[in-house]
Design a protein around this motif. Structure first.
Motif, mmCIF file in Angstrom:
data_model
loop_
_atom_site.group_PDB
_atom_site.id
_atom_site.type_symbol
_atom_site.label_atom_id
_atom_site.label_comp_id
_atom_site.label_asym_id
_atom_site.label_seq_id
_atom_site.Cartn_x
_atom_site.Cartn_y
_atom_site.Cartn_z
ATOM 1 N N GLN A 6 1.088 -0.938 0.259
ATOM 2 C CA GLN A 6 0.184 -0.136 0.076
ATOM 3 C C GLN A 6 0.867 1.087 -0.866
ATOM 4 O O GLN A 6 1.598 1.227 0.278
ATOM 5 N N SER A 7 0.803 1.810 -0.909
ATOM 6 C CA SER A 7 1.234 3.427 -1.136
ATOM 7 C C SER A 7 1.184 3.690 0.527
ATOM 8 O O SER A 7 -0.667 4.216 0.976
ATOM 9 N N ALA A 8 2.300 4.997 1.005
ATOM 10 C CA ALA A 8 1.205 6.080 1.814
ATOM 11 C C ALA A 8 0.230 7.016 1.141
ATOM 12 O O ALA A 8 0.648 7.498 -0.277
ATOM 13 N N THR A 9 -0.273 7.960 1.783
ATOM 14 C CA THR A 9 -0.780 9.198 1.699
ATOM 15 C C THR A 9 -0.568 9.975 1.768
ATOM 16 O O THR A 9 0.993 10.685 1.576
ATOM 17 N N GLU A 10 -0.922 10.880 0.424
ATOM 18 C CA GLU A 10 -0.812 12.320 0.224
ATOM 19 C C GLU A 10 0.451 13.088 2.258
ATOM 20 O O GLU A 10 0.659 13.707 2.377
ATOM 21 N N ASN A 11 -1.131 12.871 2.393
ATOM 22 C CA ASN A 11 -0.971 13.784 3.938
ATOM 23 C C ASN A 11 0.465 12.945 4.667
ATOM 24 O O ASN A 11 1.332 13.279 5.209
ATOM 25 N N GLU A 12 0.176 11.392 4.480
ATOM 26 C CA GLU A 12 1.611 10.894 5.358
ATOM 27 C C GLU A 12 2.992 11.273 4.651
ATOM 28 O O GLU A 12 3.785 11.539 5.594
ATOM 29 N N GLU A 21 3.627 13.832 3.407
ATOM 30 C CA GLU A 21 3.728 15.070 4.092
ATOM 31 C C GLU A 21 4.142 15.382 4.996
ATOM 32 O O GLU A 21 5.599 16.423 5.970
ATOM 33 N N LYS A 22 4.332 14.900 6.391
ATOM 34 C CA LYS A 22 4.524 14.359 7.442
ATOM 35 C C LYS A 22 5.772 13.870 7.991
ATOM 36 O O LYS A 22 6.381 13.712 9.108
ATOM 37 N N GLY A 23 6.082 12.455 6.725
ATOM 38 C CA GLY A 23 7.365 12.282 6.229
ATOM 39 C C GLY A 23 7.014 10.383 7.489
ATOM 40 O O GLY A 23 7.739 9.702 8.107
ATOM 41 N N GLU A 24 5.902 10.349 7.480
ATOM 42 C CA GLU A 24 5.524 9.240 7.581
ATOM 43 C C GLU A 24 5.232 7.762 6.972
ATOM 44 O O GLU A 24 3.804 7.637 6.681
ATOM 45 N N TYR A 25 6.036 7.991 6.577
ATOM 46 C CA TYR A 25 6.685 6.585 5.538
ATOM 47 C C TYR A 25 6.961 5.628 5.447
ATOM 48 O O TYR A 25 8.534 6.258 6.640
ATOM 49 N N THR A 26 7.199 3.986 5.293
ATOM 50 C CA THR A 26 8.306 3.738 5.553
ATOM 51 C C THR A 26 8.922 3.257 3.595
ATOM 52 O O THR A 26 7.860 2.952 3.283
ATOM 53 N N SER A 27 10.489 3.123 3.049
ATOM 54 C CA SER A 27 10.591 2.959 2.312
ATOM 55 C C SER A 27 10.221 1.196 2.230
ATOM 56 O O SER A 27 11.652 0.414 3.048
ATOM 57 N N VAL A 28 10.033 1.053 0.926
ATOM 58 C CA VAL A 28 10.030 -0.937 1.632
ATOM 59 C C VAL A 28 11.370 -1.290 0.096
ATOM 60 O O VAL A 28 10.331 -0.862 -1.533
ATOM 61 N N THR A 29 11.886 -1.920 0.184
ATOM 62 C CA THR A 29 12.019 -2.870 -1.036
ATOM 63 C C THR A 29 11.999 -4.355 -0.979
ATOM 64 O O THR A 29 11.966 -5.097 -0.036
ATOM 65 N N THR A 30 11.501 -4.759 -2.506
ATOM 66 C CA THR A 30 11.637 -6.430 -2.494
ATOM 67 C C THR A 30 12.498 -7.313 -2.722
ATOM 68 O O THR A 30 12.905 -6.242 -4.405
#
Length: 53
Positions: free
Chosen positions: A25-31, A33-42
């Motif tokens: 699942q991709s991060a939302t625009e709001n997430e 902007e807040k830096g609340e996401y994690t980079s995932v490598t498969t």
């Protein structure tokens, strides 16, 4: 000093979660902007042995 328990379990997710869907699942625009996401490598390993063809 207390003994450390050797825990060889991998990461766990909450019961009932479909981990593949959640991880893709991709991060939302709001997430974003807040830096609340994690980079995932498969990483995928192809186990086809071409010498047996």
């Amino acid at each position: 000093m207390p003994d450390k328990q050797n825990n060889n379990q991998g990461p766990t997710l909450a019961p009932g979660m479909n981990d593949q869907d959640e991880l893709e699942q991709s991060a939302t625009e709001n997430e974003l902007e807040k830096g609340e996401y994690t980079s995932v490598t498969t990483i995928s390993y192809d186990e086809v042995d071409v010498s047996k063809e």
